[in-house]
Design a protein around this motif. Structure first.
Motif, mmCIF file in Angstrom:
data_model
loop_
_atom_site.group_PDB
_atom_site.id
_atom_site.type_symbol
_atom_site.label_atom_id
_atom_site.label_comp_id
_atom_site.label_asym_id
_atom_site.label_seq_id
_atom_site.Cartn_x
_atom_site.Cartn_y
_atom_site.Cartn_z
ATOM 1 N N CYS A 7 -8.332 -4.050 -0.816
ATOM 2 C CA CYS A 7 -7.553 -2.835 -1.060
ATOM 3 C C CYS A 7 -8.505 -1.635 -1.066
ATOM 4 C CB CYS A 7 -6.830 -2.947 -2.401
ATOM 5 S SG CYS A 7 -5.961 -1.443 -2.899
ATOM 6 N N LYS A 34 -0.538 -7.023 5.320
ATOM 7 C CA LYS A 34 0.362 -6.016 4.761
ATOM 8 C C LYS A 34 1.747 -6.604 4.515
ATOM 9 C CE LYS A 34 2.216 -1.426 5.720
ATOM 10 N NZ LYS A 34 2.254 -0.308 6.644
ATOM 11 N N GLY A 39 3.619 -4.692 1.646
ATOM 12 C CA GLY A 39 3.134 -3.340 1.863
ATOM 13 C C GLY A 39 2.421 -2.702 0.687
ATOM 14 N N LYS A 40 2.275 -3.443 -0.427
ATOM 15 C CA LYS A 40 1.611 -2.880 -1.614
ATOM 16 C C LYS A 40 0.588 -3.853 -2.173
ATOM 17 C CE LYS A 40 5.408 0.014 -2.967
ATOM 18 N NZ LYS A 40 5.096 1.322 -3.412
ATOM 19 N N HIS A 46 -0.998 0.215 -4.820
ATOM 20 C CA HIS A 46 -1.282 1.192 -3.768
ATOM 21 C C HIS A 46 -0.698 0.708 -2.446
ATOM 22 C CE1 HIS A 46 -3.935 3.349 -0.847
ATOM 23 N NE2 HIS A 46 -3.742 4.337 -1.709
ATOM 24 N N GLU A 47 -0.155 1.622 -1.637
ATOM 25 C CA GLU A 47 0.411 1.260 -0.348
ATOM 26 C C GLU A 47 -0.690 0.792 0.604
ATOM 27 O OE1 GLU A 47 2.864 3.198 3.367
ATOM 28 O OE2 GLU A 47 2.898 4.218 1.442
ATOM 29 N N GLN A 49 -2.326 -0.017 4.206
ATOM 30 C CA GLN A 49 -2.233 0.547 5.545
ATOM 31 C C GLN A 49 -3.161 -0.226 6.471
ATOM 32 O OE1 GLN A 49 -3.420 4.562 4.881
ATOM 33 N NE2 GLN A 49 -1.460 5.165 3.997
#
Length: 67
Positions: A7, A34, A39-40, A46-47, A49
């Motif tokens: 992360c 992801k 997605g977190k 936190h999102e 990416q």
């Protein structure tokens, strides 16, 4: 050489691929990681990416010199 996904926010390890034959699928893509976590980040929320090329780090492991 292991492949490790972490992360960006908290540094929590999300996935680590250490050797061939570890699992049936092989090295997972950032998009797969992801989707696995919805997605977190499971630790900080936190999102997640997909990283850009500039964000990918490659480090070499030092070998012991025998002599």
């Amino acid at each position: 050489m292991p492949v490790k996904y972490t992360c960006k926010n908290c540094g929590s390890e999300l996935y680590k691929f250490e050797k061939v034959g570890q699992d049936f699928y092989g090295v997972r893509t950032p998009s797969e990681i992801k989707s696995i976590y919805g997605g977190k980040c499971p630790r900080c929320g936190h999102e997640l990416q997909v990283p850009s090329l500039a964000e990918i780090k490659i480090t070499l492991k030092k070998r012991a010199i025998s002599g």
